[in-house]
Design an enzyme around this catalytic site. Structure first.
Site, PDB file in Angstrom:
ATOM      1  N   ASP A  38       0.815  -1.208   0.000  1.00 30.10           N
ATOM      2  CA  ASP A  38       0.000   0.000   0.000  1.00 30.10           C
ATOM      3  C   ASP A  38       0.856   1.269   0.000  1.00 30.10           C
ATOM      4  O   ASP A  38       1.462   1.622   1.022  1.00 30.10           O
ATOM      5  CB  ASP A  38      -0.899  -0.035   1.251  1.00 30.10           C
ATOM      6  CG  ASP A  38      -1.752   1.209   1.392  1.00 30.10           C
ATOM      7  OD1 ASP A  38      -2.282   1.443   2.488  1.00 30.10           O
ATOM      8  OD2 ASP A  38      -1.868   1.957   0.412  1.00 30.10           O
ATOM      9  N   ASP A 224      -2.278   5.684  -5.047  1.00 24.69           N
ATOM     10  CA  ASP A 224      -2.472   4.823  -3.887  1.00 24.69           C
ATOM     11  C   ASP A 224      -2.787   3.378  -4.292  1.00 24.69           C
ATOM     12  O   ASP A 224      -3.930   3.050  -4.631  1.00 24.69           O
ATOM     13  CB  ASP A 224      -3.622   5.385  -3.030  1.00 24.69           C
ATOM     14  CG  ASP A 224      -3.818   4.588  -1.769  1.00 24.69           C
ATOM     15  OD1 ASP A 224      -4.740   4.922  -0.998  1.00 24.69           O
ATOM     16  OD2 ASP A 224      -3.067   3.616  -1.557  1.00 24.69           O
TER      17      ASP A 224
HETATM   18  C1  LIG Z   1      -3.232   8.200   7.536  1.00 22.98           C
HETATM   19  C2  LIG Z   1      -3.015   6.728   7.297  1.00 22.98           C
HETATM   20  C3  LIG Z   1      -3.523   5.891   8.469  1.00 22.98           C
HETATM   21  C4  LIG Z   1      -1.543   6.419   7.047  1.00 22.98           C
HETATM   22  O1  LIG Z   1      -3.812   6.411   6.121  1.00 22.98           O
HETATM   23  C5  LIG Z   1      -3.789   5.158   5.539  1.00 22.98           C
HETATM   24  O2  LIG Z   1      -3.226   4.198   6.035  1.00 22.98           O
HETATM   25  N1  LIG Z   1      -4.473   5.103   4.345  1.00 22.98           N
HETATM   26  C6  LIG Z   1      -4.497   3.887   3.524  1.00 22.98           C
HETATM   27  C7  LIG Z   1      -4.281   4.284   2.076  1.00 22.98           C
HETATM   28  N2  LIG Z   1      -4.394   3.129   1.167  1.00 22.98           N
HETATM   29  C8  LIG Z   1      -5.641   2.395   1.315  1.00 22.98           C
HETATM   30  C9  LIG Z   1      -5.862   1.940   2.749  1.00 22.98           C
HETATM   31  C10 LIG Z   1      -7.206   1.211   2.890  1.00 22.98           C
HETATM   32  O3  LIG Z   1      -8.233   1.834   2.675  1.00 22.98           O
HETATM   33  N3  LIG Z   1      -7.232  -0.118   3.226  1.00 22.98           N
HETATM   34  C11 LIG Z   1      -8.516  -0.803   3.445  1.00 22.98           C
HETATM   35  C12 LIG Z   1      -9.007  -1.562   2.216  1.00 22.98           C
HETATM   36  C13 LIG Z   1      -8.713  -1.143   0.903  1.00 22.98           C
HETATM   37  C14 LIG Z   1      -9.248  -1.867  -0.190  1.00 22.98           C
HETATM   38  C15 LIG Z   1     -10.058  -2.989   0.007  1.00 22.98           C
HETATM   39  C16 LIG Z   1     -10.324  -3.390   1.319  1.00 22.98           C
HETATM   40 CL1  LIG Z   1     -11.324  -4.790   1.598  1.00 22.98          CL
HETATM   41  C17 LIG Z   1      -9.802  -2.698   2.419  1.00 22.98           C
HETATM   42 CL2  LIG Z   1     -10.132  -3.255   4.026  1.00 22.98          CL
HETATM   43  C18 LIG Z   1      -6.009  -0.925   3.505  1.00 22.98           C
HETATM   44  C19 LIG Z   1      -5.953  -2.221   2.787  1.00 22.98           C
HETATM   45  C20 LIG Z   1      -5.028  -1.087   2.394  1.00 22.98           C
HETATM   46  C21 LIG Z   1      -5.820   3.153   3.697  1.00 22.98           C
END
Ligand SMILES: CC(C)(C)OC(=O)N[C@@H]1CNC[C@H](C(=O)N(Cc2cccc(Cl)c2Cl)C2CC2)C1
Length: 338
Positions: A38, A224
């Site tokens: 990520d 991202d």
């Molecule tokens: C400010 C800070 C905390 C650093 O922000 C972040 O970390 N920001 C992250 C930025 N990239 C995406 C991340 C996110 O949303 N998920 C949840 C997710 C995404 C896609 C599909 C699913 Cl199922 C899920 Cl659960 C993590 C899995 C990467 C948050």
């Protein structure tokens, strides 16, 4: 001699074009985990064996058991992340983490509570942040920085390929140390990262068809790899969706599948280049028993100032444009994905 000449590939799995993850191991003997690489975050976390019995999302995923690893080092510092989409809480541990066969001694978080939403939908176990150190919570040195300090990579870059179709194999590739010509054609166009220490660039506009509709005065675009979709300011995205005749329901925007072929392209003006997405790139066509459903992979998300307003270019953008993240020159390169 290094068979990969200073580059380290990790194959990725593509789950429904919305989640791309690869396998790492933690501990000795190796405990395997599927993680999202990520670029929007900079910490490594996986579910913990000592997860609370009420955390459903924990029990449906692989969990790290420090008592089974003879290279585990106690730390215990508290840790929590508040995502826009959910929360995780836990504590820090240190152990040997192996990415693409490369071992690094790494401080990471064991998650003892994972919010059911959205982690019950996650096919992956945890997250391996590929962001800059200054985004890292608790000031922990990120995995890629630990790998760079070993001076074994040909270049201080990593590249990401996401396949566009779950039936392709591999579903994607993370390449540490270079770019993989198997997955792109043509030349790279490079953009300087906007603010030191974040994978974000200045965008000069968003056009629908030939008409410039948003961000005409310039705005920030975050690249991202951990986001499934493209997000933009809610007002802009709702105007964009109205233009293409999309309806918002509880799971997101949908269009009538009959209209998909006529939908306009959406073009992002980045660094003097136009990055065009056609309906093939931004519609996920799902055939379901009650008929076909056509999901639009755009979401409205208002990020408060000073960070926002921002556009987030996620997996569906990266699936079209192979992306190189260059830590040596603080720049991002895009090339047409195969
Ligand atoms: C400010 C800070 C905390 C650093 O922000 C972040 O970390 N920001 C992250 C930025 N990239 C995406 C991340 C996110 O949303 N998920 C949840 C997710 C995404 C896609 C599909 C699913 Cl199922 C899920 Cl659960 C993590 C899995 C990467 C948050």
């Amino acid at each position: 001699a290094d068979p990969n000449n200073g580059t380290v590939p990790t194959p990725l799995t593509n789950y429904l074009d919305t989640q791309y993850f690869g396998e790492i191991s933690i501990g000795s003997p190796a405990q395997m985990f599927n993680v999202v690489f990520d670029t929007g975050s900079a910490n490594l976390w996986v579910p913990s064996q000592s997860c609370s019995p009420f955390s459903t999302a924990c029990f449906t995923h692989n969990r790290y058991d420090s008592s089974q690893s003879h290279t585990h080092v106690e730390n215990g510092t508290g840790f929590s992340i508040n995502y826009a989409s959910g929360t995780i809480r836990g504590f820090l541990s240190e152990d040997v983490v192996v990415v693409g066969g490369l071992p690094v001694v790494q401080v990471f978080a064991e998650a003892t509570s994972l919010s059911a939403m959205p982690f019950i939908f996650a096919k992956f176990d945890g997250v391996l942040g590929m962001g800059y150190p200054n985004v890292a919570i608790d000031g922990i040195t990120p995995v890629f920085d630990q790998i760079m300090s070993q001076h074994i990579l040909k270049e201080e870059v990593f590249s990401i390929y996401y396949s566009r179709d779950p039936k392709h194999s591999p579903g994607g590739e993370l390449l540490l140390g270079g770019t993989d010509p198997n997955y792109y054609t043509g030349n790279f166009n490079y953009l300087e990262t906007r603010e030191m220490g974040k994978w974000e660039v200045t965008m000069k506009g968003v056009a629908v068809g030939v008409e410039m509709m948003f961000c005409a005065e310039g705005c920030t675009a975050v690249i991202d790899t951990g986001s499934s979709y493209i997000t933009g300011p809610a007002s802009s995205v709702s105007m964009l969706m109205k233009t293409i005749g999309a309806q918002l329901d509880e799971t997101g925007y949908k269009v009538n599948c009959e209209t998909v072929k006529m939908l306009p392209s959406v073009t992002f003006h980045l660094g003097g280049q136009d990055y065009c997405l056609t309906h093939e790139d931004y519609i996920i066509w799902q055939s379901q028993f009650e008929g076909d459903v056509c999901i639009v992979t755009f979401r409205g998300l208002d990020v408060p100032p000073p960070t926002g307003p921002i556009w987030i270019l996620g997996a569906n953008f990266i699936a079209r444009y192979y992306t190189e993240f260059d830590r040596r020159n603080n720049r991002i390169g895009f090339a047409a994905a195969v």
